[in-house]
Scaffold this motif. Sequence first.
Motif, PDB file in Angstrom:
ATOM      1  N   LEU A 182      51.635  69.490  39.633  1.00 20.38           N
ATOM      2  CA  LEU A 182      51.842  70.483  40.582  1.00 20.38           C
ATOM      3  C   LEU A 182      50.580  70.944  41.096  1.00 20.38           C
ATOM      4  O   LEU A 182      49.659  71.170  40.143  1.00 20.38           O
ATOM      5  N   SER A 183      50.434  71.098  42.356  1.00 22.09           N
ATOM      6  CA  SER A 183      49.001  71.621  42.803  1.00 22.09           C
ATOM      7  C   SER A 183      49.042  72.808  43.691  1.00 22.09           C
ATOM      8  O   SER A 183      49.384  73.048  44.786  1.00 22.09           O
ATOM      9  N   TYR A 184      49.248  73.775  42.654  1.00 21.34           N
ATOM     10  CA  TYR A 184      49.173  75.251  43.215  1.00 21.34           C
ATOM     11  C   TYR A 184      47.777  75.971  42.872  1.00 21.34           C
ATOM     12  O   TYR A 184      47.196  75.427  42.134  1.00 21.34           O
ATOM     13  N   PRO A 185      47.726  77.068  43.590  1.00 24.23           N
ATOM     14  CA  PRO A 185      46.486  77.499  42.934  1.00 24.23           C
ATOM     15  C   PRO A 185      46.569  78.196  41.749  1.00 24.23           C
ATOM     16  O   PRO A 185      47.684  78.274  40.809  1.00 24.23           O
ATOM     17  N   PRO A 186      45.333  78.068  40.891  1.00 22.08           N
ATOM     18  CA  PRO A 186      45.585  78.732  39.467  1.00 22.08           C
ATOM     19  C   PRO A 186      46.221  79.730  39.082  1.00 22.08           C
ATOM     20  O   PRO A 186      46.386  80.684  40.009  1.00 22.08           O
TER      21      PRO A 186
ATOM     22  N   THR B 278      49.183  80.428  39.364  1.00 16.86           N
ATOM     23  CA  THR B 278      50.490  80.406  39.991  1.00 16.86           C
ATOM     24  C   THR B 278      51.434  79.959  39.060  1.00 16.86           C
ATOM     25  O   THR B 278      51.587  78.718  38.695  1.00 16.86           O
ATOM     26  N   GLU B 279      52.732  80.505  38.900  1.00 22.45           N
ATOM     27  CA  GLU B 279      53.768  80.131  38.398  1.00 22.45           C
ATOM     28  C   GLU B 279      54.987  79.687  39.193  1.00 22.45           C
ATOM     29  O   GLU B 279      55.156  80.232  40.330  1.00 22.45           O
ATOM     30  N   VAL B 280      55.588  78.575  39.058  1.00 21.79           N
ATOM     31  CA  VAL B 280      56.570  77.838  39.905  1.00 21.79           C
ATOM     32  C   VAL B 280      57.801  77.959  39.219  1.00 21.79           C
ATOM     33  O   VAL B 280      58.033  77.390  38.302  1.00 21.79           O
TER      34      VAL B 280
ATOM     35  N   ARG C 217      53.255  75.454  35.537  1.00 24.50           N
ATOM     36  CA  ARG C 217      51.923  76.058  35.873  1.00 24.50           C
ATOM     37  C   ARG C 217      51.256  75.151  36.896  1.00 24.50           C
ATOM     38  O   ARG C 217      51.559  73.896  36.804  1.00 24.50           O
ATOM     39  N   SER C 218      50.406  75.580  37.678  1.00 22.52           N
ATOM     40  CA  SER C 218      49.326  74.515  38.514  1.00 22.52           C
ATOM     41  C   SER C 218      48.933  73.582  37.605  1.00 22.52           C
ATOM     42  O   SER C 218      48.628  73.619  36.424  1.00 22.52           O
ATOM     43  N   CYS C 219      48.888  72.163  38.039  1.00 16.96           N
ATOM     44  CA  CYS C 219      48.285  71.074  37.122  1.00 16.96           C
ATOM     45  C   CYS C 219      49.183  70.681  36.315  1.00 16.96           C
ATOM     46  O   CYS C 219      48.766  69.761  35.485  1.00 16.96           O
TER      47      CYS C 219
END
Length: 184
Positions: A176-180, A182-184, A124-126
Amino acid sequence: MSLQERINITRSLEGLLRSQAVLLYHFQSQLKEKYCLFSAKDKKKFLHSLDDLLDRESHLLQGFEDFLHQLQDAPQECQMEFLASFEDLIRREAILLDIYKDFLKVNCNTLKIAKSVERCGYYRSCQNITYTYLIKNTCNCTVNEIKIIDSRLGVIVEGISLGPYEKRSFNKSTILSYPPRTEV
């Protein structure tokens, strides 16, 4: 030709064969390093030269064997000395053939890189994530001044060298810096 002249010629021929085999054997690793820097055309020339050298060595070895047959009237100890030398020269010839085969297998500057993550699943993000980069040199030459850059993480490693068939791993962690959500 007298017996002593035949013995002297045989000794000279033996010395020539031995010195060529010994020089090539001792300088093979340096030759392989230089070989990796050759252009494709120069590599081909070098292999042809090495092939010619092996042919000449083979002909000289045959000549040495012919001289041995002519020394049947030589003293027993002289015959034994030359037979032992002939056996050693045949062994060296086999080593030279192996060296030649090694040059045929040289595949220079080939690196394989695998990128993996510590664990499987979703991130997940962060969240902190660690990537592992496994780098393997797949050739029998040393590769110098390796620099690996990841398109997202930047420089992973630089200025390293890998010996023949050596592999090393490096880790790089990031958040990880994706929008809240967001699963990667």
